[in-house]
Structure formats: C-alpha cells, structure tokens
Design an enzyme around this catalytic site. Sequence first.
Site, short mmCIF file in Angstrom:
data_model
loop_
_atom_site.label_atom_id
_atom_site.label_comp_id
_atom_site.label_asym_id
_atom_site.label_seq_id
_atom_site.Cartn_x
_atom_site.Cartn_y
_atom_site.Cartn_z
N ASN A 199 0.67 -1.16 0.12
CA ASN A 199 0.09 -0.07 -0.12
C ASN A 199 0.91 1.26 0.12
OD1 ASN A 199 -2.46 1.82 0.77
ND2 ASN A 199 -1.10 1.88 2.69
N TYR A 247 2.66 9.92 -10.80
CA TYR A 247 1.68 9.06 -10.07
C TYR A 247 1.18 8.28 -10.95
CZ TYR A 247 -1.89 7.62 -6.72
OH TYR A 247 -2.73 7.12 -5.92
#
Length: 259
Positions: free
Chosen positions: A95, A164
């Site tokens: 994560n 990203y």
Amino acid sequence: MNASTKKIAVVTGAGSGIGRTVALALAGAGWSLALAGRRPGPLAETAEAAGAGAGAGAGAEVLCLPTDVSDPVAVDALYAAVAERYGRLDLLFNNAGTFGPGGVALEDITYEAWKQAVDVNLTGAFLCAQGAFRLMKAQDPQGGRIINNGSISAHVPRPNSIAYTATKHAMTGLTKSLSLDGRPYRIACGQIDIGNAATEMTERMQTGILQADGRLAVEPVMDAGDVAATVLHMAELPLGANVQFATVMATAMPYIGRG
C-alpha cells in the site's frame, strides 16, 4: 480466528490513511500484523488502535517495523523480522505510496521528484512484493496472497499527475506478473483500485481539484472503511480463489467519463 488459525499480514504505509484503516480491519478480524512505514510514531498509533480495538480476546498481535520501502536493505530487514516473529506470512497489503509532484506542469517536474515517485510507488512495491513472494514460496504450507493498492489512476490520469499515473499504470503490470509467476506456488495476487477514499491525501478533493476541462471542482469522497471491507474480503478468500482487480470508488466521482 482462534490462536491456531491466526493469519499473518504485512501492511505497508500503515501509519495513516488507507493503510491504517486496512490494518485495523484486519486486526478486528483476528489477523496478526506487521506494520511497515517511514514514521515510527504513526505506526505506534496504528498498533495501539489495533491492539485495543481487535475482536474477541486480548487484541491483535502487532509488530511495528519502521521501513523505507524504496531501500532493499530495509525491506530485507522487514521480512527477516516477520519470519523471526511469526514464522510465516499469509498476506501483503502493498500500500505504501506517494502522490509525488502532483499539480506541477510536466515540463517543470524535476528529475529528483520523478525519481522519488518511481522509487516509492514502483520500486518499493516491487521490493515488498519480492520479499513477500520469497517468504510465501519457502514456507510450509506454501503460498499466500499479495494485494496491491493501485488507484483509479491505474486506468485514467488526472491533469498534471504524470509521475503518479505512470507508476500506478506500472502497478497493474506488476500485479499481472506476480499473479502469473505465483501460480505454481499458491501465491495469489490481486489489485484494488481506489477512487476518492476520505484520507489525508484526498482532503483537496473537498476544496476543489483541477479537472480535465480546466475547471476546479469539488469531488465526492467515500469512507475509507469501505475500502478496508473490500481488502478484507479479498484477503480472506481461500487461495483457490482470487479477486484479480477490484475498483472501489465514490459513486459520483468523475471517473466514468473522466476527461
């Protein structure tokens, strides 16, 4: 789960946001945890909440392991500690991540900012998956599950988010390769793509964020607990079944039709 069937999970980025919420959900379901993240203080806060709020019994067994996921030496130490403490691993929730140089025009992004996003979001995800894979392959009984945190940005970009977006698209390839390479060893790998869960990272959604047509718009968000419930469902499937890809998003956010 009773003590004889308790399962072991590593959660990266466990000091805040989605990582903390998922860690608490796993603890509440009886999992033992190894919490990884850069900052010891927030990890300790997650551990305290997990121990106090877990289900029946004395609370979850929790190990806090401050870790820079982009550092292979630190990741090796993480899994060595897990093996020593628990003897096996059933789940990695992969994560940890950073939004990187968000909101910066492509031509103005520095090499250092680009590299930091790649180091954390892609290299870090690979290193953590590799460490989990090695442990799951070697243990007896063999096998386990890896759940990668992708993003809505694994499908469609936001303006000015190239670092990203590129790393999250790459996460999809990582998930597919792990899923394929894990088949002979009962290692399942799936990916959850999250859109606008209410965390520190998405606070700007509620004040106005740049849209593809140049407008600033407030976007709906959802409770991070809904993400955790989905991760828990994926985690507790038998290894003969796998959620390959799941998308969990605020219903009215601009994803379908984005751009």
